[in-house]
Structure formats: structure tokens, C-alpha cells
Design a protein around this motif. Structure first.
Motif, short mmCIF file in Angstrom:
data_model
loop_
_atom_site.label_atom_id
_atom_site.label_comp_id
_atom_site.label_asym_id
_atom_site.label_seq_id
_atom_site.Cartn_x
_atom_site.Cartn_y
_atom_site.Cartn_z
N GLY A 138 0.81 -1.23 0.00
CA GLY A 138 0.00 0.00 0.00
C GLY A 138 0.84 1.27 0.00
O GLY A 138 0.28 2.37 -0.08
N VAL A 143 -3.97 0.91 -4.09
CA VAL A 143 -5.12 0.23 -3.49
C VAL A 143 -4.75 -1.24 -3.27
O VAL A 143 -4.19 -1.89 -4.15
CB VAL A 143 -6.37 0.34 -4.41
CG1 VAL A 143 -7.50 -0.54 -3.91
CG2 VAL A 143 -6.81 1.79 -4.51
N ASP A 145 -6.27 -5.02 -2.08
CA ASP A 145 -7.45 -5.84 -1.75
C ASP A 145 -7.06 -6.72 -0.55
O ASP A 145 -6.27 -7.66 -0.68
CB ASP A 145 -7.85 -6.70 -2.96
CG ASP A 145 -9.09 -7.53 -2.67
OD1 ASP A 145 -9.59 -7.51 -1.51
OD2 ASP A 145 -9.56 -8.22 -3.60
N ALA A 388 -11.31 1.92 -0.07
CA ALA A 388 -11.09 2.60 -1.35
C ALA A 388 -12.36 2.53 -2.20
O ALA A 388 -12.58 3.40 -3.04
CB ALA A 388 -9.93 1.94 -2.08
N GLU A 389 -13.16 1.50 -2.01
CA GLU A 389 -14.44 1.32 -2.73
C GLU A 389 -15.36 0.56 -1.78
O GLU A 389 -14.88 -0.10 -0.86
CB GLU A 389 -14.29 0.39 -3.95
CG GLU A 389 -13.34 0.79 -4.99
CD GLU A 389 -13.03 -0.41 -5.90
OE1 GLU A 389 -13.87 -1.33 -6.04
OE2 GLU A 389 -11.92 -0.42 -6.44
N PRO A 406 -11.22 -3.55 -0.92
CA PRO A 406 -10.14 -2.68 -1.38
C PRO A 406 -9.94 -1.50 -0.43
O PRO A 406 -10.89 -0.80 -0.10
CB PRO A 406 -10.64 -2.17 -2.75
CG PRO A 406 -11.94 -2.90 -3.01
CD PRO A 406 -12.45 -3.37 -1.69
N THR A 408 -7.03 1.75 1.00
CA THR A 408 -5.75 2.46 0.92
C THR A 408 -5.19 2.46 2.35
O THR A 408 -5.94 2.42 3.33
CB THR A 408 -5.94 3.91 0.44
OG1 THR A 408 -6.99 4.52 1.20
CG2 THR A 408 -6.31 3.95 -1.04
#
Ligand code: HEM
Length: 410
Positions: A138, A143, A145, A388-389, A406, A408
Motif C-alpha cells: 500500500g 489500493v 485488496d 477505497a471502494e 479494497p 488504501t
């Protein structure tokens, strides 16, 4: 005395529970099912249990059987053509006494609370490795997972080291393990078992090879000690050994993967609780227990009545399936105050997620200790961890967990 539901509505709820959207968020559907009482009765042909007390009692009821070969003959004609379930019914989880007792006794001591306490230095070391791996990936804002890179990787490193599976083989087993767990979802069409069949054949081949290698050249791992015990006592066959090594790998990889992903996601979603977890290691057991209760890695367990029995006011006939919606039991308002609230400070939590009674999770102490160790380390090392999502869940109900998570790393 329980209220018993009517036929049509529970079937409709089940249909929606088994659809992709239902699996993404099953909790409102469990509440619809609960409206029929703690036991929903599909005309005596199938019972669905949503009550905490009722699930807890059912798990301890010797006349409610696990899905063994004889039960599958009744429930899923044609299953013997499928190697996924041929192998599953050879492991302790899908056996009843006397086989269950024999297998549990053979494999059990390796995972006792005492044995697990001795594994702490190994778990600490692997946790540090897992956290540094994520930090490395990271760096520079990439990003990551967390499902493959943290949760699966760490869970498999623990059971992999215990069983003597070399680290370079562990990432390649991920798809195989995932495919095997799909065989546990409700089966509408036997062809649904094909991915699990192929995966199970490959895993059995892998473990037969591992057993042959360790028999010729034993190491410090559990596979070698199980082989030694098997060769000295004849209590189990090589087939029993392979079936239960596969169970240990799959059980210790997939559900812990989902527990770890859920724990991290809930920490990100609840910064006030995450701050407490970072500051005070003593809050870790409560945080992990509440994750197990609130968003369980295992949502449902199946049992079948061995004989006619009276169960909370209902007559359950011999051979009738009883599905325990333990994720619903964990949110039973008669047992938990404000059950839809994530509250790691709850006392007397005892979620149903690790089962109870004869099949109580053999790896419970290891799963808890691993999660309590690695998640606070991750949060302390990466205080800026953020989604991140929006995370997604796999298209699975029984063994439910994130497909992707996902993040950061800050
Ligand atoms: C979050 C992590 C875990 C969860 C949620 C979980 C859940 C469960 C559940 C619900 C059962 C019983 C199913 C039933 O009653 O029908 C079970 C059994 C079992 N688990 Fe776990 N498990 C976890 C971790 C582990 C680990 C780390 C291991 C291995 C070391 C493991 C090994 C087993 C075995 C061997 C059984 C069968 C026990 C028996 O049939 O007597 N589990 N687990």
C-alpha cells in the motif's frame, strides 16, 4: 410455546435469501423470517430456526444429526457421484457418532486451548509478516485488496505452517478452497457441485502426496505427527487422514479469512471502536466476539431429525431437515439488547458462529487468538487505513464473506 409460520411466506423469504441481492445483505430477510416465530415451519417438511435459544438447544440435541452419508442418501439422491460430498462425508464435521467421536478424539488434542497457547509466538511472527506485506503493497497510495493480501494470506500462513504446507504453495490453494466451500450452499441442481468436485479431487491429490512425503521424511508439523499416530494405532485410515487434513485446511482458511476481513471492515466503519482497539489490546476479545455475532462468517448450519421429536412446541418427524439460521439467532432481540448495533463492549456475548455441542468448532481457540493478534497490529501499523471502494460479498450464503475489500493504507 413458539408461533409457527405459514407455508407461503417463509418460502418467498427463502427465495429472496438465495438470490444474489439477499446474500449481499441477508439481515433484513432474517427479521422477516423471525416474524413467523423462532421456528418457521414449512408444513412439517423443513424447519428454519431464527431464535438464539432454539439454535443453541438444537446444536446440543443428539437426535439432530449432522449431514452424514446416510442423511445425504435421503436428502440429495445422486450425491455419491460427486467427489466433493464423497470426501466431505469422510470428515468429522459431516459425521455422527461413533465416527465423529473417533475422529474428533484423534485430531482434537492438537487444537486444545493448551496447545494453542503454545502457538502464540508463531502467530505473532506470522501476524507481523502479514501486516508488513500490506504496508509494503500500500506504500505510495496503491489500493490493496485485503481479502487475498491480508486475510487469506495470514489465515493460510498459520494453518499452512501447522500442517507443513510450504509458503510458496499457499497462494495457489485459494481458488480450490473457495470452490470447495460452494458445495456447502443449498443445492438446487447437482451440477452446482462440479466446481467443488474438481477442487476436492485436486486437494485430495495434494494431501496424498504430502502424506507420502512426510511419511518418508517427517518434520515438526502436525501432518507428520498425525501420520505417526495413525501408523502406531490404526485408529484411522489414510483416507480418514486425508479427508480431515482437507477439512482442517479449508476450515482454517475460509472462515478465518472472512472473520478477519469483517473485523477490519467494522473497525474502519467504527473509528471510535477502532481507536479503543488500537490503544488497549484488552478490548480485542470483545471486538472479535462482536464481529462473530454481528456479521458471522458462517450463517447457517443444517441438521436432520434422527427420530420424531418435540422441539419448542413443534413436532419434527424423523428425516426432516432443520436449518439453523445462526446469523439470525445472533440478532435475536430476546437474547441481545439492540442486536442491530455493533457494540464490542457487550458482555455475555457468546455468538452461535462457532457452533456448540458435539461439533463445536475445533479451531475456535486458534481462530480467536489469531484474529485478536493480527487485527490490532494492522490498525496500529496503518492508522490511516480507509476503504477505497464499497466492499462486496461473494455469492454465497452459508459461508458468507467479502469477495473484495479494497483499501488504501494512508
Ligand atoms: C472464524 C473462524 C471460524 C469459524 C466461524 C468456524 C466455524 C465453525 C462451525 C460453525 C463449526 C461447526 C459446524 C456445525 O456445527 O455443523 C466448525 C467446526 C469445525 N471447525 Fe471451525 N471455524 C473457524 C475456524 C476454524 C479453524 C481455524 C479451524 C482449524 C484449526 C477449524 C476447524 C474446525 C473443525 C475441524 C470443525 C469440525 C468439528 C467437529 O465436527 O467436531 N475452524 N467451525
Amino acid at each position: 410455546m413458539s408461533q409457527i409460520g405459514t407455508l407461503a411466506d417463509p418460502l418467498d423469504i427463502l427465495g429472496r435469501l438465495l438470490a444474489f441481492d439477499g446474500k449481499q445483505n441477508p439481515y433484513p430477510l432474517y427479521e422477516e423470517m423471525r416474524a413467523h416465530g423462532p421456528l418457521a415451519d414449512l408444513d412439517g417438511a423443513h424447519f428454519f430456526v431464527t431464535g438464539y435459544t432454539e439454535c443453541a438447544r438444537a446444536l446440543r440435541e443428539p437426535d439432530l444429526l449432522s449431514t452424514d452419508a446416510a442423511v445425504q442418501d435421503l436428502r440429495l439422491p445422486g450425491w455419491r457421484e460427486h467427489s466433493s460430498w464423497r470426501w466431505l462425508t469422510k470428515n468429522m464435521l459431516f459425521s455422527n457418532d461413533p465416527d465423529h467421536e473417533r475422529l474428533r478424539r484423534f485430531f482434537g488434542t492438537a487444537f486444545s486451548a493448551r496447545s494453542v497457547a503454545g502457538l502464540r509466538p508463531m502467530v505473532e511472527r506470522l501476524a507481523d509478516d502479514a501486516v508488513e506485506h500490506v504496508a509494503g503493497l500500500g506504500a505510495d497510495g496503491a489500493v490493496v485488496d485485503l481479502v487475498p493480501e491480508f486475510s487469506y494470506r495470514f489465515a493460510t500462513s498459520v494453518i499452512g505452517e501447522l500442517l507443513g504446507i510450504p509458503p510458496e504453495r499457499q497462494p495457489g490453494l485459494r481458488g480450490i478452497i473457495g470452490d470447495i466451500t460452494t458445495a456447502l450452499d443449498p443445492i438446487g441442481d447437482l451440477r452446482q457441485l462440479e466446481p467443488g468436485d474438481a477442487a476436492m479431487d485436486r486437494l485430495a491429490e495434494y494431501f496424498y502426496e504430502l502424506v507420502a512425503r512426510r511419511r518418508a521424511d517427517p518434520g515438526p508439523d502436525l501432518t507428520s505427527s498425525f501420520i505417526r499416530a495413525r501408523d502406531e494405532s490404526d485408529d484411522i485410515t489414510d483416507e480418514d487422514l486425508v479427508a480431515n487434513l482437507m477439512l482442517l485446511l479449508v476450515a482454517a482458511a475460509e472462515a478465518p479469512q472472512d472473520l478477519l476481513s469483517n473485523t477490519v471492515r467494522l473497525a474502519i466503519e467504527h473509528p471510535e471502536h477502532a481507536a479503543r482497539l488500537r490503544a488497549d489490546q484488552g478490548t480485542a476479545p470483545g471486538f472479535v466476539d462482536e464481529t462473530l455475532r454481528y456479521d458471522p462468517a458462517v450463517q447457517a448450519l443444517n441438521r436432520v431429525a434422527a427420530r420424531d421429536l418435540e422441539f419448542f412446541g413443534a413436532t419434527v418427524r424423523a428425516g426432516v431437515p432443520v436449518t439453523l439460521l445462526i446469523a439470525a439467532g445472533n440478532r435475536d432481540p430476546r437474547r441481545f439488547a439492540d442486536p442491530g448495533r455493533f457494540d464490542p463492549a457487550r458482555t455475555d456475548n457468546q455468538p452461535l458462529t462457532l457452533s456448540a455441542g458435539a461439533h463445536y468448532c475445533l479451531g475456535a481457540a486458534l481462530a480467536r487468538m489469531s484474529a485478536e493478534t493480527v487485527v490490532p497490529k494492522l490498525l496500529r501499523r496503518l492508522p490511516g487505513l480507509a476503504l477505497a471502494e464499497p466492499p462486496t460479498f461473494r455469492d454465497q450464503l452459508v459461508q458468507r464473506g467479502h469477495d473484495r475489500l479494497p483499501v488504501t493504507t494512508g
